[in-house]
Design a protein around this motif. Structure first.
Motif, mmCIF file in Angstrom:
data_model
loop_
_atom_site.group_PDB
_atom_site.id
_atom_site.type_symbol
_atom_site.label_atom_id
_atom_site.label_comp_id
_atom_site.label_asym_id
_atom_site.label_seq_id
_atom_site.Cartn_x
_atom_site.Cartn_y
_atom_site.Cartn_z
ATOM 1 N N HIS A 136 -40.097 -2.266 6.297
ATOM 2 C CA HIS A 136 -40.583 -0.979 5.811
ATOM 3 C C HIS A 136 -42.038 -1.103 5.397
ATOM 4 O O HIS A 136 -42.386 -1.916 4.528
ATOM 5 N N LEU A 137 -42.887 -0.286 5.999
ATOM 6 C CA LEU A 137 -44.261 -0.102 5.557
ATOM 7 C C LEU A 137 -44.349 1.245 4.848
ATOM 8 O O LEU A 137 -43.409 2.038 4.873
ATOM 9 N N ARG A 138 -45.503 1.516 4.244
ATOM 10 C CA ARG A 138 -45.642 2.791 3.547
ATOM 11 C C ARG A 138 -45.462 3.982 4.487
ATOM 12 O O ARG A 138 -44.926 5.011 4.110
ATOM 13 N N GLY A 139 -45.935 3.839 5.727
ATOM 14 C CA GLY A 139 -45.931 4.990 6.623
ATOM 15 C C GLY A 139 -44.864 4.988 7.693
ATOM 16 O O GLY A 139 -44.722 5.980 8.410
ATOM 17 N N CYS A 140 -44.116 3.911 7.838
ATOM 18 C CA CYS A 140 -43.106 3.843 8.896
ATOM 19 C C CYS A 140 -42.177 2.668 8.635
ATOM 20 O O CYS A 140 -42.476 1.806 7.799
ATOM 21 N N HIS A 141 -41.081 2.630 9.362
ATOM 22 C CA HIS A 141 -40.199 1.474 9.248
ATOM 23 C C HIS A 141 -39.529 1.181 10.588
ATOM 24 O O HIS A 141 -39.478 2.026 11.490
ATOM 25 N N LEU A 142 -39.033 -0.030 10.686
ATOM 26 C CA LEU A 142 -38.440 -0.552 11.910
ATOM 27 C C LEU A 142 -37.130 -1.235 11.583
ATOM 28 O O LEU A 142 -37.021 -1.962 10.599
#
Length: 319
Positions: A136-142
């Motif tokens: 998880h990043l601030r702007g998206c996740h995988l």
């Protein structure tokens, strides 16, 4: 001549001013900061001695698995320029990777694409040959997982029955609770409960995404793209309950469940402005815009002034 230049510079200034809000917003978005990661079932074979045929891998299986993962991540990055959510399955019967990416719904497509590119790099660097991972990043996740397709000749593009894509249980994955000082704030728990209840309704009406301010709280909620509307509302309800239990007196919190996440931030003195918001921070776009516009305008008018002086000097020489 001078009048023509002034007109040209004025038009240029107008175009710059019109484009500045989006430029400032996107440049200030903290989209690629790592929030958390989980990398499961790292293969011990990766630490074994490599072979001449596969110089960077300990055996053929690792090599083929790395190829499948690389293809999967490239596919996600490619699709991120067109979509905020995409799920797929890439590989063959023995080495297949299923998963998805999701970007914040309110972020521009260009930022989504950059964010998924950052996910690809971070996944390779931090999770290596993990058999499943969540980043998880601030702007998206995988999220991805290696699948083994037991049926010979199975069509890997028909992956709707795979467990990874079923409606998830809403178990707690990760939490961030900041600033445990809300105990002294009268009515804080009630305000948070009301704000998160609004988010529960908002994600259903907003097709899986909600962001708004309620009294002195700013709330953001989003469900994974494959979660149906009713399940999304239930997931946010579970996240609200987890926030009340896990972050009871925290003035800012982030709750990540299987299928959704929610965050809230307390702003005691002022409500957030209409810019893009980050968990735990605020982008002051209005002030930045005023500073940049003022600077550009000053440069244009200085240029016009010097052109005017140059024109007067030329007229004097002609006389």
């Amino acid at each position: 001549m001078v009048v023509h230049l002034i007109s040209l510079l004025t038009q240029t200034l107008a175009l710059i001013i019109l484009s500045l809000p989006s430029i400032i917003n996107t440049s200030l978005l903290d989209y690629d900061t790592l929030v958390f990661k989980t990398c499961d079932s790292l293969d011990a074979n990766i630490f074994q001695k490599t072979t001449p045929k596969y110089p960077n891998y300990s055996n053929k299986n690792l090599f083929l698995r790395a190829q499948a993962l690389s293809s999967f991540l490239r596919k996600l990055e490619s699709e991120s320029s067109r979509s905020k959510f995409f799920k797929t399955l890439v590989g063959n019967e023995e080495h297949a990777v299923s998963g998805w990416f999701q970007c914040r719904e309110d972020y521009p497509s260009g930022i989504c694409h950059k964010c998924v590119g950052a996910l690809r790099e971070i996944s390779s660097r931090l999770c290596g040959n993990a058999t499943s991972a969540r980043i998880h990043l601030r702007g998206c996740h995988l999220i991805y997982k290696f699948e083994r397709i037991d049926t010979p000749g199975a069509q890997i593009n028909k992956h709707h029955n795979y467990k990874l894509f079923e409606t998830p249980e809403h178990g707690l994955i990760h939490k961030i609770c900041e600033g445990a000082t809300a105990e002294t704030l009268a009515g804080f728990e009630e305000m948070r409960a009301e704000a998160l209840t609004a988010a529960e309704t908002g994600v259903v009406d907003g097709h899986g995404f909600y962001e708004d301010s309620y009294k002195l709280l700013h709330v953001l909620a989003q469900c994974d793209g494959h979660v149906e509307a009713c399940d999304c509302g239930e997931c946010i309800s579970s996240a609200a309950a987890a926030a009340a239990e896990e972050c009871r007196w925290s003035i800012a919190g982030q709750i990540y469940l299987e299928g959704c996440h929610v965050s809230y931030t307390y702003h005691p003195h002022e409500l957030p402005d209409d810019s893009y918001h980050e968990e735990g921070s605020k982008v002051n776009t209005g002030k930045s815009l005023a500073i940049v516009v003022g600077g550009v305008a000053a440069l244009v008018f200085v240029a016009i002034f010097f052109m005017f002086l140059k024109s007067l000097r030329k007229k004097g020489d002609d006389c």
